[in-house]
Design an enzyme around this catalytic site. Structure first.
Site, PDB file in Angstrom:
ATOM      1  N   ASN A  11      -3.588   1.610  -9.583  1.00  0.00           N
ATOM      2  CA  ASN A  11      -2.876   2.657  -8.904  1.00  0.00           C
ATOM      3  C   ASN A  11      -2.008   2.093  -7.922  1.00  0.00           C
ATOM      4  O   ASN A  11      -2.697   1.451  -6.952  1.00  0.00           O
ATOM      5  CB  ASN A  11      -3.909   3.627  -8.044  1.00  0.00           C
ATOM      6  CG  ASN A  11      -3.341   4.627  -7.388  1.00  0.00           C
ATOM      7  OD1 ASN A  11      -2.154   5.010  -7.471  1.00  0.00           O
ATOM      8  ND2 ASN A  11      -4.227   5.482  -6.470  1.00  0.00           N
ATOM      9  N   TRP A  12      -0.840   2.188  -8.337  1.00  0.00           N
ATOM     10  CA  TRP A  12       0.095   1.555  -7.171  1.00  0.00           C
ATOM     11  C   TRP A  12       0.522   2.379  -6.216  1.00  0.00           C
ATOM     12  O   TRP A  12       1.155   1.828  -5.223  1.00  0.00           O
ATOM     13  CB  TRP A  12       1.727   1.088  -8.157  1.00  0.00           C
ATOM     14  CG  TRP A  12       1.341  -0.264  -9.035  1.00  0.00           C
ATOM     15  CD1 TRP A  12       0.112  -0.711  -9.414  1.00  0.00           C
ATOM     16  CD2 TRP A  12       2.338  -0.758  -9.709  1.00  0.00           C
ATOM     17  NE1 TRP A  12       0.282  -1.745 -10.210  1.00  0.00           N
ATOM     18  CE2 TRP A  12       1.919  -1.838 -10.414  1.00  0.00           C
ATOM     19  CE3 TRP A  12       3.755  -0.751  -9.765  1.00  0.00           C
ATOM     20  CZ2 TRP A  12       2.711  -2.843 -11.259  1.00  0.00           C
ATOM     21  CZ3 TRP A  12       4.487  -1.509 -10.333  1.00  0.00           C
ATOM     22  CH2 TRP A  12       3.950  -2.722 -11.204  1.00  0.00           C
ATOM     23  N   LYS A  13       0.026   3.420  -6.063  1.00  0.00           N
ATOM     24  CA  LYS A  13       0.325   4.196  -4.822  1.00  0.00           C
ATOM     25  C   LYS A  13       1.959   4.227  -4.698  1.00  0.00           C
ATOM     26  O   LYS A  13       2.712   4.452  -5.852  1.00  0.00           O
ATOM     27  CB  LYS A  13      -0.564   4.021  -3.592  1.00  0.00           C
ATOM     28  CG  LYS A  13      -1.989   3.701  -4.157  1.00  0.00           C
ATOM     29  CD  LYS A  13      -2.860   3.768  -2.734  1.00  0.00           C
ATOM     30  CE  LYS A  13      -4.279   3.537  -3.277  1.00  0.00           C
ATOM     31  NZ  LYS A  13      -5.227   3.430  -2.190  1.00  0.00           N
ATOM     32  N   HIS A  95      -6.953  12.455  -5.930  1.00  0.00           N
ATOM     33  CA  HIS A  95      -7.043  11.241  -5.119  1.00  0.00           C
ATOM     34  C   HIS A  95      -7.460  11.564  -3.579  1.00  0.00           C
ATOM     35  O   HIS A  95      -6.884  12.422  -3.250  1.00  0.00           O
ATOM     36  CB  HIS A  95      -5.849  10.172  -5.295  1.00  0.00           C
ATOM     37  CG  HIS A  95      -6.114   8.861  -4.763  1.00  0.00           C
ATOM     38  ND1 HIS A  95      -5.988   8.719  -3.170  1.00  0.00           N
ATOM     39  CD2 HIS A  95      -6.569   7.746  -5.357  1.00  0.00           C
ATOM     40  CE1 HIS A  95      -6.509   7.214  -3.078  1.00  0.00           C
ATOM     41  NE2 HIS A  95      -6.647   6.726  -4.293  1.00  0.00           N
ATOM     42  N   GLU A  97      -6.250  10.383  -1.083  1.00  0.00           N
ATOM     43  CA  GLU A  97      -5.195  10.408  -0.143  1.00  0.00           C
ATOM     44  C   GLU A  97      -4.458  11.876  -0.308  1.00  0.00           C
ATOM     45  O   GLU A  97      -3.910  12.407   0.546  1.00  0.00           O
ATOM     46  CB  GLU A  97      -4.226   9.232  -0.553  1.00  0.00           C
ATOM     47  CG  GLU A  97      -4.625   7.945   0.076  1.00  0.00           C
ATOM     48  CD  GLU A  97      -4.525   6.693  -0.790  1.00  0.00           C
ATOM     49  OE1 GLU A  97      -3.640   6.562  -1.475  1.00  0.00           O
ATOM     50  OE2 GLU A  97      -5.144   5.738  -0.634  1.00  0.00           O
ATOM     51  N   GLU A 165     -14.603   7.180  -5.555  1.00  0.00           N
ATOM     52  CA  GLU A 165     -13.973   6.222  -4.589  1.00  0.00           C
ATOM     53  C   GLU A 165     -14.341   6.526  -3.047  1.00  0.00           C
ATOM     54  O   GLU A 165     -13.834   7.498  -2.592  1.00  0.00           O
ATOM     55  CB  GLU A 165     -12.308   6.439  -4.668  1.00  0.00           C
ATOM     56  CG  GLU A 165     -11.638   5.849  -5.958  1.00  0.00           C
ATOM     57  CD  GLU A 165     -10.396   5.514  -5.876  1.00  0.00           C
ATOM     58  OE1 GLU A 165     -10.077   4.584  -6.196  1.00  0.00           O
ATOM     59  OE2 GLU A 165      -9.461   6.469  -5.494  1.00  0.00           O
ATOM     60  N   GLY A 171      -8.699   0.297   0.573  1.00  0.00           N
ATOM     61  CA  GLY A 171      -7.652  -0.055   1.496  1.00  0.00           C
ATOM     62  C   GLY A 171      -8.252  -0.985   2.706  1.00  0.00           C
ATOM     63  O   GLY A 171      -7.538  -1.282   3.671  1.00  0.00           O
ATOM     64  N   SER A 210     -11.270  -1.079  -2.539  1.00  0.00           N
ATOM     65  CA  SER A 210     -11.139  -2.664  -2.204  1.00  0.00           C
ATOM     66  C   SER A 210     -11.788  -3.419  -3.388  1.00  0.00           C
ATOM     67  O   SER A 210     -12.422  -4.657  -3.220  1.00  0.00           O
ATOM     68  CB  SER A 210     -11.949  -2.935  -0.864  1.00  0.00           C
ATOM     69  OG  SER A 210     -11.592  -2.210   0.045  1.00  0.00           O
ATOM     70  N   GLY A 231      -6.527  -0.368  -6.319  1.00  0.00           N
ATOM     71  CA  GLY A 231      -5.299  -0.053  -5.493  1.00  0.00           C
ATOM     72  C   GLY A 231      -4.425  -1.341  -5.188  1.00  0.00           C
ATOM     73  O   GLY A 231      -3.757  -1.794  -6.246  1.00  0.00           O
ATOM     74  N   GLY A 232      -4.350  -1.787  -4.051  1.00  0.00           N
ATOM     75  CA  GLY A 232      -3.824  -3.168  -3.732  1.00  0.00           C
ATOM     76  C   GLY A 232      -3.724  -4.186  -4.771  1.00  0.00           C
ATOM     77  O   GLY A 232      -2.745  -4.663  -4.994  1.00  0.00           O
TER      78      GLY A 232
HETATM   79  P1  13P Z   1      -7.644  -0.204  -2.788  1.00  0.00           P
HETATM   80  O1  13P Z   1      -7.928  -0.783  -4.177  1.00  0.00           O
HETATM   81  O2  13P Z   1      -6.200  -0.738  -2.299  1.00  0.00           O
HETATM   82  O3  13P Z   1      -8.780  -0.350  -1.761  1.00  0.00           O
HETATM   83  O4  13P Z   1      -7.283   1.409  -3.246  1.00  0.00           O
HETATM   84  C1  13P Z   1      -8.258   2.015  -4.083  1.00  0.00           C
HETATM   85  C2  13P Z   1      -7.663   3.034  -4.487  1.00  0.00           C
HETATM   86  O5  13P Z   1      -7.516   4.150  -3.731  1.00  0.00           O
HETATM   87  C3  13P Z   1      -7.291   3.462  -5.801  1.00  0.00           C
HETATM   88  O6  13P Z   1      -6.952   4.617  -6.217  1.00  0.00           O
END
Ligand code: 13P
Length: 247
Positions: A11-13, A95, A97, A165, A171, A210, A231-232
Protein backbone atom coordinates in the site's frame (compact mmCIF):
# COMPACT_ATOMS: atom_id res chain seq x y z
CA UNK A 1 -9.61 -27.63 2.85
CA UNK A 2 -7.37 -25.70 0.44
CA UNK A 3 -5.12 -23.22 2.22
CA UNK A 4 -5.44 -19.72 0.77
CA UNK A 5 -2.67 -18.67 -1.63
CA UNK A 6 -0.70 -16.03 0.29
CA UNK A 7 -1.15 -12.46 -0.89
CA UNK A 8 1.49 -9.83 -0.21
CA UNK A 9 0.22 -6.38 -1.11
CA UNK A 10 2.03 -3.06 -0.95
CA UNK A 11 0.00 0.00 0.00
CA UNK A 12 1.88 3.02 -1.27
CA UNK A 13 -0.62 5.38 0.42
CA UNK A 14 -0.06 8.99 -0.83
CA UNK A 15 3.48 8.29 -1.99
CA UNK A 16 4.96 7.88 -5.43
CA UNK A 17 5.46 9.95 -8.57
CA UNK A 18 6.01 8.54 -12.05
CA UNK A 19 9.71 8.01 -11.25
CA UNK A 20 8.66 5.38 -8.69
CA UNK A 21 7.46 3.10 -11.49
CA UNK A 22 11.10 2.01 -11.81
CA UNK A 23 10.83 0.65 -8.25
CA UNK A 24 7.69 -1.29 -9.23
CA UNK A 25 9.58 -2.81 -12.17
CA UNK A 26 12.45 -3.73 -9.88
CA UNK A 27 9.97 -5.52 -7.60
CA UNK A 28 8.61 -7.50 -10.56
CA UNK A 29 12.14 -8.32 -11.70
CA UNK A 30 13.10 -9.63 -8.25
CA UNK A 31 10.15 -11.96 -7.61
CA UNK A 32 12.06 -15.13 -8.40
CA UNK A 33 9.99 -18.21 -7.69
CA UNK A 34 7.79 -16.78 -4.94
CA UNK A 35 4.61 -18.72 -4.26
CA UNK A 36 2.83 -15.57 -3.12
CA UNK A 37 0.51 -13.43 -5.18
CA UNK A 38 2.10 -9.98 -5.15
CA UNK A 39 0.24 -6.70 -5.57
CA UNK A 40 1.10 -3.00 -5.53
CA UNK A 41 -1.52 -0.39 -4.72
CA UNK A 42 -0.22 3.04 -5.80
CA UNK A 43 -2.13 6.35 -5.66
CA UNK A 44 -5.08 6.27 -8.10
CA UNK A 45 -3.39 8.54 -10.64
CA UNK A 46 -0.56 6.02 -11.03
CA UNK A 47 -2.75 2.92 -11.43
CA UNK A 48 -2.89 3.09 -15.21
CA UNK A 49 0.80 3.76 -15.74
CA UNK A 50 1.80 1.13 -13.22
CA UNK A 51 -0.48 -1.44 -14.90
CA UNK A 52 1.27 -0.70 -18.17
CA UNK A 53 4.72 -0.79 -16.56
CA UNK A 54 3.95 -4.19 -15.00
CA UNK A 55 2.15 -5.73 -18.00
CA UNK A 56 3.43 -9.25 -18.60
CA UNK A 57 4.67 -9.62 -15.01
CA UNK A 58 2.78 -11.47 -12.25
CA UNK A 59 2.52 -8.33 -10.10
CA UNK A 60 -1.09 -7.24 -9.69
CA UNK A 61 -2.09 -3.59 -9.38
CA UNK A 62 -4.72 -2.28 -6.99
CA UNK A 63 -6.42 0.89 -5.86
CA UNK A 64 -6.53 2.22 -2.30
CA UNK A 65 -10.23 3.15 -2.15
CA UNK A 66 -13.26 3.22 -4.43
CA UNK A 67 -16.65 4.95 -4.36
CA UNK A 68 -19.92 3.09 -3.86
CA UNK A 69 -21.38 4.43 -7.13
CA UNK A 70 -20.29 3.73 -10.68
CA UNK A 71 -20.39 7.40 -11.80
CA UNK A 72 -21.89 10.74 -10.92
CA UNK A 73 -21.37 14.05 -9.16
CA UNK A 74 -18.79 12.93 -6.60
CA UNK A 75 -15.94 15.42 -6.96
CA UNK A 76 -12.55 13.93 -6.23
CA UNK A 77 -13.76 10.33 -5.99
CA UNK A 78 -12.88 7.30 -8.08
CA UNK A 79 -15.32 4.55 -9.08
CA UNK A 80 -14.29 0.91 -8.77
CA UNK A 81 -15.05 0.49 -12.46
CA UNK A 82 -12.56 3.27 -13.26
CA UNK A 83 -9.84 1.48 -11.33
CA UNK A 84 -10.63 -1.72 -13.20
CA UNK A 85 -10.64 0.20 -16.49
CA UNK A 86 -7.20 1.58 -15.60
CA UNK A 87 -5.83 -1.93 -15.10
CA UNK A 88 -6.42 -2.60 -11.39
CA UNK A 89 -7.53 -6.03 -10.26
CA UNK A 90 -7.76 -5.33 -6.52
CA UNK A 91 -8.76 -2.50 -4.22
CA UNK A 92 -8.02 -1.78 -0.56
CA UNK A 93 -11.19 -0.74 1.30
CA UNK A 94 -11.84 0.51 4.82
CA UNK A 95 -8.22 1.27 5.64
CA UNK A 96 -8.00 2.71 9.16
CA UNK A 97 -6.60 5.95 7.74
CA UNK A 98 -9.84 6.36 5.78
CA UNK A 99 -11.98 5.18 8.69
CA UNK A 100 -10.27 7.81 10.89
CA UNK A 101 -9.86 10.73 8.45
CA UNK A 102 -13.07 10.35 6.45
CA UNK A 103 -15.18 8.68 9.14
CA UNK A 104 -15.80 5.64 6.97
CA UNK A 105 -18.06 3.29 8.93
CA UNK A 106 -18.61 -0.43 8.42
CA UNK A 107 -21.78 -0.04 6.33
CA UNK A 108 -20.01 2.32 3.92
CA UNK A 109 -17.07 -0.10 3.62
CA UNK A 110 -19.55 -2.91 2.90
CA UNK A 111 -21.22 -0.80 0.20
CA UNK A 112 -17.82 -0.10 -1.35
CA UNK A 113 -17.06 -3.82 -1.29
CA UNK A 114 -20.31 -4.47 -3.22
CA UNK A 115 -19.29 -1.86 -5.80
CA UNK A 116 -15.81 -3.39 -6.08
CA UNK A 117 -17.25 -6.86 -6.66
CA UNK A 118 -19.63 -5.49 -9.30
CA UNK A 119 -16.62 -3.94 -11.07
CA UNK A 120 -14.76 -7.26 -11.00
CA UNK A 121 -12.21 -6.11 -8.44
CA UNK A 122 -10.92 -8.21 -5.52
CA UNK A 123 -11.44 -6.18 -2.35
CA UNK A 124 -8.93 -6.22 0.51
CA UNK A 125 -11.10 -5.18 3.45
CA UNK A 126 -9.22 -3.71 6.41
CA UNK A 127 -10.12 -4.00 10.08
CA UNK A 128 -8.18 -3.25 13.24
CA UNK A 129 -8.46 -1.86 16.75
CA UNK A 130 -7.01 1.37 18.18
CA UNK A 131 -4.57 1.40 21.08
CA UNK A 132 -7.37 2.45 23.47
CA UNK A 133 -9.51 -0.44 22.33
CA UNK A 134 -6.66 -2.93 22.79
CA UNK A 135 -5.68 -1.57 26.19
CA UNK A 136 -9.26 -1.77 27.40
CA UNK A 137 -9.41 -5.44 26.39
CA UNK A 138 -11.81 -4.86 23.48
CA UNK A 139 -9.59 -5.75 20.51
CA UNK A 140 -11.37 -8.98 19.59
CA UNK A 141 -14.84 -7.52 20.08
CA UNK A 142 -13.99 -4.50 17.87
CA UNK A 143 -12.35 -6.52 15.09
CA UNK A 144 -15.16 -9.11 15.03
CA UNK A 145 -17.76 -6.37 14.86
CA UNK A 146 -15.89 -4.53 12.05
CA UNK A 147 -15.48 -7.78 10.12
CA UNK A 148 -19.18 -8.65 10.44
CA UNK A 149 -20.24 -5.14 9.45
CA UNK A 150 -17.80 -4.54 6.58
CA UNK A 151 -18.21 -7.79 4.63
CA UNK A 152 -21.40 -7.88 2.54
CA UNK A 153 -23.07 -11.18 1.63
CA UNK A 154 -22.36 -10.42 -2.03
CA UNK A 155 -18.75 -11.48 -1.38
CA UNK A 156 -19.92 -15.11 -1.31
CA UNK A 157 -18.23 -17.01 -4.12
CA UNK A 158 -15.95 -14.05 -4.97
CA UNK A 159 -12.23 -13.53 -4.43
CA UNK A 160 -11.50 -11.16 -1.54
CA UNK A 161 -9.13 -10.79 1.40
CA UNK A 162 -9.37 -9.35 4.90
CA UNK A 163 -6.45 -7.38 6.34
CA UNK A 164 -5.97 -7.11 10.10
CA UNK A 165 -4.10 -3.89 10.76
CA UNK A 166 -3.96 -2.82 14.41
CA UNK A 167 -4.08 0.98 14.17
CA UNK A 168 -1.35 1.41 16.78
CA UNK A 169 1.05 -0.73 14.71
CA UNK A 170 0.72 1.26 11.48
CA UNK A 171 3.78 3.34 10.68
CA UNK A 172 4.98 3.14 14.27
CA UNK A 173 7.57 0.37 14.09
CA UNK A 174 5.48 -1.55 16.65
CA UNK A 175 4.03 -4.91 15.65
CA UNK A 176 1.52 -7.09 17.41
CA UNK A 177 2.95 -10.23 18.99
CA UNK A 178 2.55 -13.46 17.06
CA UNK A 179 0.18 -14.69 19.80
CA UNK A 180 -2.01 -11.58 19.43
CA UNK A 181 -1.98 -11.84 15.64
CA UNK A 182 -3.00 -15.51 15.80
CA UNK A 183 -5.78 -14.76 18.27
CA UNK A 184 -7.26 -11.96 16.15
CA UNK A 185 -6.86 -13.86 12.87
CA UNK A 186 -8.57 -16.86 14.46
CA UNK A 187 -11.49 -14.65 15.45
CA UNK A 188 -11.70 -13.21 11.89
CA UNK A 189 -11.58 -16.75 10.47
CA UNK A 190 -14.50 -17.75 12.68
CA UNK A 191 -16.57 -14.85 11.30
CA UNK A 192 -15.60 -15.83 7.74
CA UNK A 193 -16.60 -19.48 8.11
CA UNK A 194 -19.82 -18.59 9.95
CA UNK A 195 -20.75 -16.14 7.19
CA UNK A 196 -19.47 -17.92 4.08
CA UNK A 197 -19.29 -21.59 5.13
CA UNK A 198 -16.42 -23.69 3.77
CA UNK A 199 -15.43 -20.91 1.33
CA UNK A 200 -14.63 -18.74 4.35
CA UNK A 201 -11.70 -21.03 5.13
CA UNK A 202 -9.91 -20.10 1.90
CA UNK A 203 -10.07 -16.31 2.27
CA UNK A 204 -6.57 -14.93 2.93
CA UNK A 205 -6.30 -12.94 6.15
CA UNK A 206 -3.39 -10.50 5.80
CA UNK A 207 -1.53 -8.87 8.66
CA UNK A 208 -0.49 -5.24 8.34
CA UNK A 209 1.36 -2.82 10.58
CA UNK A 210 5.11 -2.20 10.44
CA UNK A 211 5.87 -5.39 8.51
CA UNK A 212 9.57 -5.27 7.55
CA UNK A 213 12.08 -7.77 6.14
CA UNK A 214 13.34 -8.41 9.69
CA UNK A 215 9.97 -9.44 11.17
CA UNK A 216 8.24 -10.80 8.05
CA UNK A 217 9.17 -14.47 8.44
CA UNK A 218 7.67 -14.92 11.90
CA UNK A 219 4.54 -12.98 10.97
CA UNK A 220 3.99 -14.71 7.61
CA UNK A 221 4.42 -18.15 9.16
CA UNK A 222 1.99 -17.54 12.04
CA UNK A 223 -1.24 -19.53 12.12
CA UNK A 224 -4.04 -18.07 9.96
CA UNK A 225 -1.76 -15.42 8.43
CA UNK A 226 -2.36 -15.52 4.69
CA UNK A 227 -0.01 -12.73 3.70
CA UNK A 228 0.74 -9.11 4.48
CA UNK A 229 -0.45 -5.60 3.71
CA UNK A 230 2.72 -3.54 3.72
CA UNK A 231 2.97 0.25 3.86
CA UNK A 232 6.36 1.95 4.14
CA UNK A 233 8.43 -1.12 3.33
CA UNK A 234 6.62 -1.60 0.00
CA UNK A 235 8.05 1.65 -1.38
CA UNK A 236 11.46 0.19 -2.09
CA UNK A 237 12.19 -3.00 -4.03
CA UNK A 238 14.87 -4.01 -1.55
CA UNK A 239 12.53 -4.03 1.47
CA UNK A 240 9.43 -5.32 -0.30
CA UNK A 241 11.36 -8.18 -1.91
CA UNK A 242 12.89 -8.93 1.50
CA UNK A 243 9.35 -9.42 2.83
CA UNK A 244 8.19 -11.45 -0.18
CA UNK A 245 11.17 -13.77 0.10
CA UNK A 246 10.63 -14.26 3.83
CA UNK A 247 7.60 -16.40 2.96
P1 13P B 1 3.22 0.37 7.56
O1 13P B 1 3.71 -0.94 6.98
O2 13P B 1 3.94 1.56 7.04
O3 13P B 1 3.14 0.31 9.06
O4 13P B 1 1.69 0.55 7.04
C1 13P B 1 0.80 -0.50 7.18
C2 13P B 1 -0.43 -0.16 6.43
O5 13P B 1 -1.19 0.70 6.82
C3 13P B 1 -0.69 -0.88 5.17
O6 13P B 1 -1.99 -0.65 4.71
Amino acid sequence: MTAPTPLIAGNWKMNGLAAALAEARAIADGLGGTTARVALCPPAVLVHRMSEALAGTPVLVGGQDAHTETSGAFTGDTAAEMLADAGASLVILGHSERRATYREADDLVAAKARAAINAGLEPIICVGETLDERESGRAIEVVVSQTRGSLPRELAGKAFAVAYEPVWAIGTGKTATVADIEEVHGAIRAVLTTTFGDAGATVPILYGGSVKPANAAEILHAAEVGGALVGGASLTAKDFLGIIHAL
